[in-house]
Design an enzyme around this catalytic site. Structure first.
Site, short mmCIF file in Angstrom:
data_model
loop_
_atom_site.label_atom_id
_atom_site.label_comp_id
_atom_site.label_asym_id
_atom_site.label_seq_id
_atom_site.Cartn_x
_atom_site.Cartn_y
_atom_site.Cartn_z
N LYS A 182 2.29 -25.76 -4.17
CA LYS A 182 1.34 -24.70 -4.81
C LYS A 182 2.38 -24.03 -5.93
O LYS A 182 1.75 -24.00 -7.03
CB LYS A 182 1.26 -23.70 -3.71
CG LYS A 182 0.35 -22.48 -4.14
CD LYS A 182 0.11 -21.57 -3.26
CE LYS A 182 1.53 -21.06 -2.61
NZ LYS A 182 1.02 -20.23 -1.30
N ASP A 200 -3.83 -21.05 -2.75
CA ASP A 200 -3.20 -19.68 -2.09
C ASP A 200 -4.03 -19.36 -1.00
O ASP A 200 -5.18 -19.95 -0.67
CB ASP A 200 -2.67 -18.88 -3.00
CG ASP A 200 -3.65 -17.85 -3.60
OD1 ASP A 200 -4.95 -18.22 -3.20
OD2 ASP A 200 -3.70 -17.08 -4.19
#
Ligand code: SF4
Length: 314
Positions: A182, A200
């Site tokens: 991420k 997220d």
């Protein structure tokens, strides 16, 4: 058959009709980034409530792709100024800020990083810092000891293995301490212009509410959503989805009654449907408040230098 407040049969997607607010969102505004491995030592927040992942009845793959892309286009109208909500001036600053954003707001990170980068502007500086001094600067972001370890550790690896530069390849970025996919995608997408999907907490919640995927594992979500869009859409899609999650489609009280993509959303009605009450739930510029960036890019501001207006204003 049970109906939603808009008269839409439960489990069905309402007919597509652009709302005034969706058309209007002209002026400017701005993503959070949530570190992963960096947060290994950090406690996880309780999971947000999500809708049971049931696709709209009989929705074909083609219909899903169409609906997903339609949502993306609508979000592009609502948030034409979507961008990362962390302040940064170079890839190193974005990398560090992203790691620091675990379990705190981007605003808090933005309030903290100016002092950090003033004292330690390069990976060399941060790698050679006194950990106690760094901890003191990072204290307001929470979990400051673990975060100090991460940002100093990644700075050391940058110096020792990458000549003091942030690498522009996923496989290199994920080797850095505290950096997972991420964080790596945030850096690649926003500092190197390489397409990436940022999964997220907001992204996970929203794509499940929209029944784009039933996956729960972030890597699988990334793959499933990525397959619905061309690569070139990935970075901006991530920004828009996260913007929407922060401003309108909240974890506990989604503002369905003020949501421009309600007609496309199978989860419409999970939150407040009364327009007046829903408007009061809006956050940041959509609610008439400042955003999270202290130094927003020009695209975030309108011609008069003001942040984007609240949803439905003007
Ligand atoms: S706010 Fe409500 S209608 Fe809008 S996307 Fe979220 S769940 Fe769907």
């Amino acid at each position: 058959m049970a109906k939603t407040a808009k008269g839409v049969p439960a489990g069905k997607v309402a007919p597509v009709k652009k709302t005034a607010s969706a058309k209007k969102a002209a002026p400017p505004e701005k993503v959070t980034v949530v570190p992963e491995k960096a947060t290994a030592a950090v406690k996880k927040a309780p999971p947000a409530r999500t809708v049971a992942p049931k696709p709209p009845r009989n929705e074909s793959r083609t219909a899903l792709v169409r609906r997903a892309r339609r949502i993306n286009r609508e979000l592009a109208e609502v948030y034409p100024y979507a961008h990362p909500e962390l302040d940064f001036e170079n890839p190193f600053q974005l990398l560090v800020a992203t790691v620091l954003s675990a379990q705190t707001t981007d605003l808090r990170v933005n309030q903290t990083t100016p002092a950090l980068f003033a004292e330690y502007p390069t990976p060399e500086d941060l790698a050679a810092a006194d950990p106690e001094e760094v901890e003191e600067i990072l204290r307001p972001t929470g979990f400051f000891r673990a975060k100090t370890k991460s940002v100093m550790g990644l700075s050391r690896v940058l110096v020792e293995e990458f000549g003091g530069e942030v690498p522009g390849r996923l496989e290199d970025l994920v080797k850095l301490p505290g950096v997972g996919r991420k964080t790596a995608f945030v850096v690649l997408g926003n500092a190197f212009g390489r397409p990436g999907i940022t999964v997220d907490t907001h992204f996970q919640r929203l794509v499940r509410r929209w029944r784009w995927t039933e996956e729960t594992d972030p890597d699988k979500i990334e793959a499933a959503v990525g397959a619905l869009f061309p690569k070139s859409d990935w970075t901006m899609l991530s920004h828009r989805v996260i913007f929407h999650g922060r401003r309108i489609c909240h974890a506990r009280k989604p503002a369905c009654g003020a949501c421009p993509i309600a007609p496309l959303c199978p989860a419409y009605g999970e939150g407040e449907t009364d327009p007046e009450k829903a408007r009061k739930l809006l956050k940041y510029e959509k609610g008439g408040f400042p955003g999270q960036r202290l130094k927003p890019p020009r695209s975030y501001l309108d011609a008069g230098g003001r942040p984007a207006p609240p949803l439905g204003a003007g």
